[in-house]
Design an enzyme around this catalytic site. Sequence first.
Site, short mmCIF file in Angstrom:
data_model
loop_
_atom_site.label_atom_id
_atom_site.label_comp_id
_atom_site.label_asym_id
_atom_site.label_seq_id
_atom_site.Cartn_x
_atom_site.Cartn_y
_atom_site.Cartn_z
N HIS A 263 0.85 -1.19 0.00
CA HIS A 263 0.00 0.00 0.00
C HIS A 263 0.89 1.24 0.00
O HIS A 263 1.80 1.35 0.81
CB HIS A 263 -0.90 0.02 1.24
N ASP B 65 -15.05 3.01 7.29
CA ASP B 65 -13.98 3.85 6.76
C ASP B 65 -14.45 4.63 5.54
O ASP B 65 -14.08 5.79 5.37
CB ASP B 65 -12.75 3.01 6.41
N ARG C 294 -14.07 13.09 6.50
CA ARG C 294 -12.78 13.75 6.83
C ARG C 294 -12.32 14.63 5.67
O ARG C 294 -11.75 15.70 5.88
CB ARG C 294 -11.73 12.69 7.15
N SER D 22 -7.50 4.08 9.08
CA SER D 22 -8.23 4.02 7.81
C SER D 22 -7.53 3.03 6.86
O SER D 22 -8.16 2.12 6.32
CB SER D 22 -8.27 5.42 7.20
N LYS E 229 -8.66 -1.43 6.15
CA LYS E 229 -8.94 -2.04 4.84
C LYS E 229 -7.96 -3.17 4.54
O LYS E 229 -8.32 -4.20 4.00
CB LYS E 229 -8.87 -0.96 3.75
#
Length: 435
Positions: A86, A165, A172, A187, A191
């Site tokens: 990620h 999320d 946000r 967050s 995931k």
Amino acid sequence: MTERHDAVDVIRTKRDGGTLADDQIDWVVDAYTRGVVADEQMSSLAMAILQRGMTREEIARWTAAMIATGERLDFSGLGKATADKHSTGGVGDKITLPLAPLVAAYGVAVPQLSGRGLGHTGGTLDKLESIPGWRAALSNEEMHEQLKDVGAVICAAGSGLAPADKKLYALRDVTGTVECIPLIASSIMSKKIAEGTGCLVLDVKVGTGAFMKDLDQARELAATMVDLGTDAGVKTSALLTDMSTPLGLAIGNGNEVAESVEVLAGGGPADVIELTVELAREMLAGAGVTGVDPADALKDGRAMDAWRRMIEAQGGDADAAMPDAPHVEEVRAESDGVITRLDALGVGVAAWRLGAGRARQGDAVEVSSGVMLHKTLGERVSKGDVIMTLHTETETRMPRGLQALDEACDGAGAVEIGDSAPERQIILDRVGTAT
Ligand code: URA
């Protein structure tokens, strides 16, 4: 149904600098997802968290509560190790495209759930959608089948994964509460943990084009995420990598696919190759594959074979050429010298305004709009040399794209030419270890 807590009490606890109890966290996250806690209450709580922070225990509980609002994928039946990467997002960051098939070429399954771009950072799904026919939305069963047959899948996260999320991130985004380490870490990790990967490598970007502008902040974010992953049983490590200047030469959508294909064909820009190979090494180590040099599968065509199978499995035409934009402007060097600044944020905003990115969720992006660099940081130029070209499908976007370059760095401009530039280091630090 009677609620066991009151949102205002939870907000007050954090507002006054207290620690939220486990049950307060479980309740508020769940109640927000059910629509019982209102957006204005959650935005107030998010702001209190941004200002007061959270303990490690609170962050872990918050993450677990977000995971519990949705489903968890399970790839244990695949009979292969799984690894994912990620990135916290950057300019020209197309690394997922060559990386997923590269890792799959070594027999490790890569379940890569990706997102779309918002603002100046591009989104992997937007880039891949430049390929005619390619489909981002897969069912869990299709994803499982593709992982079994091809070994790599890049697709959109379904709505069932950490729905808390999805709702909170959108809130946000419009309430000035994105830049908050506990909220970013929970967050991302909610995931990734729900996705069910066995090993996770985080690419935490540092620099003007990233969320984290300095190394200390990036280290803190990385350490928070590595702890969350490790505590949840996912082998997690992080590389901190430079995002002060774009990655590679292509910034956009179709042009980033073309550059990724060059890397898969054994060529491409040195920085993209270096980061792809380093992240692959880290993912393979986490999956138990050591003693290999991932650069080999880029050179001998194995990664390209995996790419073609991955694209075709999702309906894409792996041979399609990327289109050229009809409107092009050149940006030329104003003096002789060395490029001492090629600012990631300035170039990213230019590409975004040219049509490569979207202003609002749901807007379409333009396949052939973006920026191509012809010179990079540290390169010597002569006055009049073309440093970059701006490309757009919509002519009226061009002036705002050019303006973004002038406005960058508080008006000093995205490009600076001087006498000498320090050598660029791509990998700045690491946190945790994959093995
Ligand atoms: N990416 C996410 O998924 N969440 C954040 O909060 C920031 C970046």
